[in-house]
Design an enzyme around this catalytic site. Structure first.
Site, PDB file in Angstrom:
ATOM      1  CE  LYS A 176      60.652  60.188 -62.791  1.00  0.00           C
ATOM      2  NZ  LYS A 176      60.340  59.837 -64.193  1.00  0.00           N
ATOM      3  CE  LYS A 279      61.523  61.925 -71.230  1.00  0.00           C
ATOM      4  NZ  LYS A 279      61.451  60.700 -70.414  1.00  0.00           N
TER       5      LYS A 279
HETATM    6 MG    MG Z   1      58.329  60.140 -67.997  1.00  0.00          MG
END
Ligand code: MG
Length: 385
Positions: A176, A279
């Protein structure tokens, strides 16, 4: 016959932190579908299937959040499914089409109904999803595992966590990043592991900068051979991503911006990304995820399967999705034990070669641990049909 909404709260082994939210308990909504398939199985021909809503505890990744998903399920989705008597996966999308958005909640119902249907017929989810795809190929037997690493407090902590994951056998990590925490962590990981597949995910947090400045900062990452940089700008900034892509050598990937196969096709047309994170929850279900996979495949754009800090219920289904041929980049598909000391379904084991086997049984292929479910459930409500 009917549906049960089960709310669970699972303690995470480590607090999860990213620009898309921080939490140490995974408050999740599960759907149990109990459907009748006359003539199949024993007795009444009833089979159950499970779906997991990927919405995070708070509205920090997208507008959806767990309590909101439960609310829309009870007020709108369940009544629509009950009214239509929906008992097959192909009918779920049309039955819920009158409700705008809430893709993750819709996807949980679709997954539960699909799981029940496949358990009744004895078919594997991987085979079913491959059969839905226009890209003709058999599903893979196993997929390369990957691990997403949240924001850490220091470089040392980050390197220690990556070292732990590499030692466990992971061959791909996703870091991240955010302004002020980008070049340094990526450089530290790349320096120590020159051959590791590394992704970076910004969760939209460069969106407040002028494109030129975002481009200048993010171009510094080009030196570290990232497989892709995910969602640097805001969810709705397709044109901005297309412009940013021209400043960078690192392939851009979109996540939050892509809520449907149509959105995927639009983004690819404009050059906003050259890699796509799929997703099923964000897309509204596994059938839509397969459509997005096919659109990317036709354009020779590689895809990978993203994760939402989910339990084994969703991760088993995600492994089935990722067995499709165009999932050519490793996704956020980690083994049992990555997030939770006790999981709700599995086990999904990391093999020595850095892969996880696609579950082999009917439906999602893994049993749900009913004792663990009882232990971690905070509310259960049954809707009889
Ligand atoms: Mg992402």
């Amino acid at each position: 016959m009917g549906f049960e909404l089960v709310r669970v709260s699972l303690p995470l082994i480590r607090t999860w932190a990213s620009a898309a939210g921080t939490f140490s308990q995974r408050d999740s909504l599960l759907v149990r579908a109990v459907l009748r398939f006359p003539g199949l199985g024993n007795g009444a021909g009833e089979f159950e299937g499970w779906g997991e809503c990927s919405a995070l505890p708070g509205p920090t990744f997208s507008a959806e959040y767990t309590a909101g998903a439960q609310d829309v399920s009870e007020r709108y989705l369940l009544p629509a499914l009950m009214r239509d008597g929906t008992a097959c996966v192909a009918a779920v999308g049309p039955a819920l089409a009158g409700v705008k958005g809430h893709n993750m909640a819709k996807a949980a119902f679709e997954a539960a109904i699909l799981d029940a249907e496949l358990r009744a017929s004895g078919a594997r989810m991987a085979d079913f999803l491959c059969g839905q795809s226009r890209v003709g190929a058999a599903p893979a037997q196993s997929v390369v595992a990957g691990v997403a690493i949240g924001l850490t407090g220091s470089l040392g902590e980050l390197v220690d966590e990556v070292a732990l994951r590499v030692e466990e056998g992971y061959r791909r990590v996703k870091l991240k990043v955010r302004p002020g925490w980008d070049t340094e962590p990526v450089a530290a990981v790349r320096e120590r592991w020159p051959a590791l597949v590394v992704f970076a995910d910004a969760n939209g947090c460069y969106g407040h900068l002028p494109i030129g400045e975002a481009g200048e900062r993010l171009a510094r990452l080009d030196a570290y051979e990232l497989a892709c940089l995910e969602q640097p700008l805001g969810d709705d900034d397709i044109a901005g991503h297309a412009e940013l892509a021209r400043h960078l050598r690192t392939p851009l990937c979109l996540d939050e911006a892509l809520s449907s196969p149509v959105a995927v096709a639009s983004a690819l047309r404009t050059g906003a990304c050259s890699v796509v994170n799929i997703k099923a929850g964000r897309m509204g279900g596994y059938l839509e995820a397969v459509r997005a996979h096919d659109i990317c495949s036709e354009r020779r754009v590689p895809v990978w399967c993203g994760g939402m800090v989910e339990t084994g219920i969703a991760r088993a289904a995600n492994l089935a999705l990722a067995s499709l041929p165009n999932f050519s980049l490793p996704g956020d598909l980690s083994a049992t034990g990555r997030f939770f000391a006790t999981d709700l379904a599995g086990p999904l084991s990391l093999r020595r070669d850095g892969t996880i086997a696609v579950p082999d049984g009917p439906g999602s292929g893994v049993p749900v641990d009913l004792d663990a479910l009882k232990r971690f459930s905070t509310s259960r409500r049954w809707w009889a049909r």
